[in-house]
Design a protein around this motif. Structure first.
Motif, short mmCIF file in Angstrom:
data_model
loop_
_atom_site.label_atom_id
_atom_site.label_comp_id
_atom_site.label_asym_id
_atom_site.label_seq_id
_atom_site.Cartn_x
_atom_site.Cartn_y
_atom_site.Cartn_z
N LEU A 53 4.40 10.87 2.00
CA LEU A 53 3.97 9.69 1.28
C LEU A 53 4.46 8.48 2.06
O LEU A 53 5.63 8.41 2.45
CB LEU A 53 4.56 9.68 -0.13
N LYS A 54 3.56 7.52 2.32
CA LYS A 54 3.93 6.34 3.09
C LYS A 54 3.72 5.08 2.25
O LYS A 54 2.67 4.91 1.64
CB LYS A 54 3.08 6.22 4.36
N ALA A 55 4.72 4.22 2.26
CA ALA A 55 4.63 2.94 1.56
C ALA A 55 4.75 1.81 2.57
O ALA A 55 5.69 1.78 3.37
CB ALA A 55 5.74 2.82 0.52
N GLU B 214 11.45 2.41 -6.52
CA GLU B 214 10.29 2.79 -7.32
C GLU B 214 10.17 4.29 -7.58
O GLU B 214 9.18 4.74 -8.18
CB GLU B 214 9.02 2.28 -6.63
N GLU B 215 11.15 5.05 -7.14
CA GLU B 215 11.24 6.49 -7.47
C GLU B 215 10.03 7.30 -6.99
O GLU B 215 9.62 8.27 -7.63
CB GLU B 215 11.43 6.67 -8.98
N TRP B 216 9.47 6.93 -5.85
CA TRP B 216 8.34 7.70 -5.33
C TRP B 216 8.73 9.12 -4.94
O TRP B 216 7.86 9.99 -4.78
CB TRP B 216 7.74 6.98 -4.13
N GLN B 217 10.02 9.38 -4.77
CA GLN B 217 10.44 10.72 -4.38
C GLN B 217 10.14 11.77 -5.44
O GLN B 217 10.17 12.97 -5.17
CB GLN B 217 11.93 10.74 -4.02
N LEU C 113 0.84 -1.20 0.00
CA LEU C 113 0.00 0.00 0.00
C LEU C 113 0.87 1.24 0.00
O LEU C 113 1.85 1.32 0.75
CB LEU C 113 -0.89 0.00 1.25
N VAL C 114 0.51 2.21 -0.84
CA VAL C 114 1.15 3.52 -0.83
C VAL C 114 0.05 4.55 -0.63
O VAL C 114 -0.96 4.54 -1.36
CB VAL C 114 1.91 3.80 -2.15
N ALA C 115 0.20 5.44 0.36
CA ALA C 115 -0.85 6.40 0.68
C ALA C 115 -0.24 7.75 1.03
O ALA C 115 0.91 7.84 1.46
CB ALA C 115 -1.72 5.88 1.82
#
Length: 221
Positions: free
Chosen positions: A87-89, A190-193, A40-42
């Motif tokens: 952002l939390k994964a 995953e480059e969420w930054q 989950l990413v939220a």
């Protein structure tokens, strides 16, 4: 069969209370960015109203010290998330979540690895629940690693919050997380930054599942 939430769904990310504070959870309304077999990413948006345990006089629990923060009386406070969003994964099967932090100028500051129990999902209630394990790691943009809150983990053992064996397992989990960092496994890879919240996403409403015993003087939206 696991039921996944659609992007844009509002959920509650809950840190359950434990021991003498079992009835005092930390509840953060968040918006789903991605939810699938990988985890989950939220998104915790700036200005989000939330519930959190504080000391009886309204101060943050850390002001009671590394032992007192686990033994002093707490109450629930209706507050608001101040500062930039997070952002939390929560990777599937891992006893930690990875938080992405940005500065007020939008520059990426680093990753925060929050050691915690593997999440338990409540699809019908739109909740994902865990228990905080106190110890944390900070990963700088250059991938260097810093340990955080080791004194609080020691305080948790002294206060009876964890047994020595449980604390050893938490430290082992931290080392496992470090191995994932060194391997640059998901979600780091995953480059969420570089992710940016959609402009049309609204700030979620305040949690309604618990009644706070102490209410913040002012909520900013």
């Amino acid at each position: 069969m696991t039921r996944y939430w659609e992007p844009g769904t509002t959920i509650e990310w809950v840190y359950e209370g434990t021991g003498r504070h079992a009835e005092l959870p930390n509840v953060r309304p968040m918006t789903v960015v991605r939810d699938d077999a990988g985890g989950l990413v939220a998104w915790l948006a700036p200005g989000t109203p939330l519930l959190k345990p504080v000391l009886a006089d309204g101060r943050e629990t850390r002001y009671a010290g590394p032992v007192g923060m686990f033994t002093e009386k707490r109450v629930l406070k209706l507050d608001v998330w101040r500062g930039t969003g997070i952002l939390k994964a929560s990777p599937s099967g891992k006893p930690w979540s990875v938080w992405y932090f940005w500065g007020s100028d939008g520059a990426f500051r680093g990753w925060y690895v929050n050691l915690e129990r593997e999440h338990v999902r409540d699809p019908a209630g739109r909740r994902t629940s865990t228990v905080d394990h106190v110890l944390d790691l900070w990963i700088n943009p250059d991938r260097s690693i810093e340990w955080k809150d080791e004194d609080e983990l020691e305080g948790a053992v002294a206060a009876g919050r964890f047994t020595p064996a449980e604390a050893e397992r938490i430290v082992a989990d931290a080392h496992a997380a470090i191995r994932d960092v060194e391997a640059w496994a998901a979600p780091f890879s995953e480059e969420w930054q570089t992710w940016v919240a959609p402009a049309d996403w609204r700030v979620p409403a305040a949690p309604t599942t618990h009644q706070p015993t102490l209410v913040a003087e002012e909520l900013h939206s």
